[in-house]
Design an enzyme around this catalytic site. Structure first.
Site, short mmCIF file in Angstrom:
data_model
loop_
_atom_site.label_atom_id
_atom_site.label_comp_id
_atom_site.label_asym_id
_atom_site.label_seq_id
_atom_site.Cartn_x
_atom_site.Cartn_y
_atom_site.Cartn_z
N LYS A 1 -4.33 -6.72 4.13
CA LYS A 1 -4.35 -5.64 3.13
C LYS A 1 -5.78 -5.33 2.72
O LYS A 1 -6.15 -4.16 2.49
CB LYS A 1 -3.52 -6.06 1.89
CG LYS A 1 -3.59 -5.09 0.69
CD LYS A 1 -3.13 -3.69 1.06
CE LYS A 1 -2.82 -2.78 -0.11
NZ LYS A 1 -3.75 -2.67 -1.19
N SER B 1 0.83 -1.20 0.00
CA SER B 1 0.00 0.00 0.00
C SER B 1 0.86 1.26 0.00
O SER B 1 1.89 1.31 0.65
CB SER B 1 -0.92 0.03 1.22
OG SER B 1 -1.65 1.24 1.23
N GLU C 1 -9.70 2.18 4.46
CA GLU C 1 -9.45 3.30 3.54
C GLU C 1 -10.78 3.81 2.95
O GLU C 1 -11.02 5.02 2.90
CB GLU C 1 -8.52 2.81 2.43
CG GLU C 1 -8.11 3.83 1.39
CD GLU C 1 -7.28 3.17 0.30
OE1 GLU C 1 -7.67 3.27 -0.88
OE2 GLU C 1 -6.25 2.53 0.62
N HIS D 1 -7.25 -3.26 5.39
CA HIS D 1 -6.65 -1.92 5.21
C HIS D 1 -7.44 -1.14 4.16
O HIS D 1 -7.80 0.02 4.36
CB HIS D 1 -5.18 -2.06 4.78
CG HIS D 1 -4.57 -0.84 4.17
ND1 HIS D 1 -4.86 -0.42 2.89
CD2 HIS D 1 -3.71 0.08 4.67
CE1 HIS D 1 -4.20 0.69 2.62
NE2 HIS D 1 -3.49 1.01 3.69
N ASN D 2 -7.71 -1.77 3.02
CA ASN D 2 -8.43 -1.09 1.95
C ASN D 2 -9.87 -0.76 2.36
O ASN D 2 -10.40 0.29 1.99
CB ASN D 2 -8.42 -1.94 0.67
CG ASN D 2 -7.09 -1.89 -0.04
OD1 ASN D 2 -6.05 -1.64 0.58
ND2 ASN D 2 -7.09 -2.14 -1.33
#
Length: 483
Positions: free
Chosen positions: A184, A129, A191, A187-188
């Site tokens: 991940k 990222s 986001e 995480h996205n």
């Protein structure tokens, strides 16, 4: 000719920038691309004079690498990853390592790890990222897969990753099979949530307070100096100040339909599978879906009525309220994301280091912020923390923001301004702090129409009861199960 430390396949912008990053840290890199003219253009252009070796076939790439060979794929997620794995395997030896650095779905990474290990090789699926700039200057890297591969790739991945203030790399081993890509994915999802919250703050300032892009630029500039200091607040500050060729803010000219690549949706689906209330990220995904039906919304705006926004009060105080609502909602978003990771770890047998994940996200990545340092501290103090809202620091912060949060959501709803992320975050908070929810009535309804049974407050847990509500249902109940 000396052999390369690592190979990379896929010379799009992220791949190229990662290669330049690796080379700048002292590694020799071999590169290959399916369309070989990209290899030629890269090695004769941007990579000229550097320790970068161009390869024009898979065999040439493999032959140019030191053992154990390490090959990183920076190709489109999905079938292209499987295709390259099958192209590589015949040329590889036992113990060689394939690394997928794309945005792959974690079940695919679990499947590929098993497949590659069965062939005698090792596999890593890693989240990367930070976008184009992060790839070049230091991204956040979240590797998982074959544990035996980590010692060989650790020096490279930690060298190229972002570093926090004390020099710690924003890269560490996450866990087996799909763990790296799962983290991940979350995480996205976070986001998505952060971006939606910022957009709701922006809409309140624009549509309720009537502020210009320049005025909002000043607000975000100020916010970025305090507890909201983060990459996304920083770029929002810069976007609001950016002018088109005619001197007007370019943000005011951008069509209001949001795109998405699917990682937020995957996070929501994973939460549904785990039974975790990931409400804020879910609303952030649906807000993008709603934005996408622009033509329909234009028609609806001419047919459906609602209040015209009108603000009466202290504008400066309300901006402070918006800041507090944003901060409290952000805490909820991360609390939900961490709860999802904890549930998935139990399902898949991963031993996730939650403080370490916060550290990996502290620098290089899109959600990097000072806030993440507090999350690391929370899990360092209490590794068994079940929900961030129960950590003393975050509990105190939410309580301090609570009155502002309620004023903002009430004003938005009264004035007809949609704030799905702010409101769902507050509803989650209120639901989570409720000793009693109306699910007792829901269970009665389920038992009435389907004999699904219920537990009783005055009896031990795991004892199930059925009531013959109508006198016609008999005493037979359905088997008790939860999907």
């Amino acid at each position: 000719m000396s052999k390369a430390d690592i190979g990379l396949i896929g010379l799009a912008v992220m791949g190229e920038n990662l290669v330049m990053n690796m080379e700048s840290k002292g590694f020799t890199v071999a590169v290959y691309n399916r369309s070989t003219d990209k290899v030629k253009n890269f090695v004769e252009g941007r990579a000229k004079g550097k320790n970068i070796i161009g390869a024009y076939s898979i065999q040439e790439l493999v032959d140019s690498l030191k053992a154990p060979r390490k090959i990183m794929l920076m190709v489109k997620a999905g079938q292209p990853v499987d295709d390259f794995i099958d192209l590589l395997i015949p040329y590889l030896s036992k113990g060689d390592i394939i690394i997928d650095g794309g945005n792959s779905h974690f079940p695919d990474t679990t499947r590929r790890t098993k497949y590659v290990e069965e062939k005698g090789m090792l596999y890593i699926g890693t989240g990367v990222s930070g976008g184009e700039e992060g790839a070049l200057t230091g991204p956040s890297i979240m590797p998982g897969g074959s544990p035996a591969a980590w010692p060989s790739v650790k020096p490279i991945l930690q060298a190229i990753s972002a570093k926090v203030e004390d020099g710690s790399p924003c890269c560490d081993w996450v866990g087996e099979n799909g763990a790296g890509h799962f983290v991940k994915m979350v995480h996205n999802g976070i986001e998505y949530g952060d971006m939606q919250l910022i957009c709701e703050a922006y809409q309140l300032m624009r549509d309720l307070l009537g502020m210009s892009a320049d005025e909002m630029h000043e607000v975000f500039k100020e916010w970025n100096k305090g507890e909201l200091d983060s990459y996304l607040v920083e770029i929002t500050r810069d976007i609001l100040a950016y002018k088109d060729t005619d001197g007007k803010p370019i943000v005011d000219k951008i069509l209001d339909t949001a795109g998405q690549k699917g990682t937020g949706k995957w996070t929501g689906i994973a939460a549904l599978d785990e039974g975790v209330p990931l409400t804020l990220i879910g609303e952030a995904v649906f807000a993008r879906c709603l934005s996408a039906i622009k033509d329909e919304r234009v028609i609806a705006s001419k047919v459906l009525s609602g209040p015209k926004p009108k603000f009466e009060g202290d504008k400066k105080a309300f901006i402070e309220d918006i800041k507090n609502a944003l901060y409290a909602s952000k805490i909820v978003s991360y609390a939900q994301g961490y709860t999802l990771m904890s549930a998935a770890a139990a399902t898949y047998g991963w031993n996730l280091n939650y403080g370490g994940i916060a550290l990996m996200w502290r620098g290089g990545c899109i959600i990097r912020s000072v806030f993440l340092g507090k999350i690391k501290e929370a899990f360092d103090k209490n590794p068994g923390l079940t929900n961030l809202l129960l950590d003393p620091f975050f509990k105190e912060k939410v309580e301090a923001c609570q009155a502002s949060w309620r004023r903002v959501t009430a004003a938005a709803l009264t004035n007809g301004i949609p704030v799905p992320a702010f409101t769902t975050a507050l509803c989650y908070y209120d639901g989570y702090r409720s000793e009693f929810l109306p699910a007792n009535l829901l269970q009665a309804q389920r038992d009435y129409f389907g004999a699904h049974t219920y537990e009783r407050l005055d009896k031990p847990r795991k004892e199930f009861y059925h009531t013959n509500w109508t006198g016609r249902g008999g005493s037979t109940s359905a088997s008790t199960y939860i999907v």
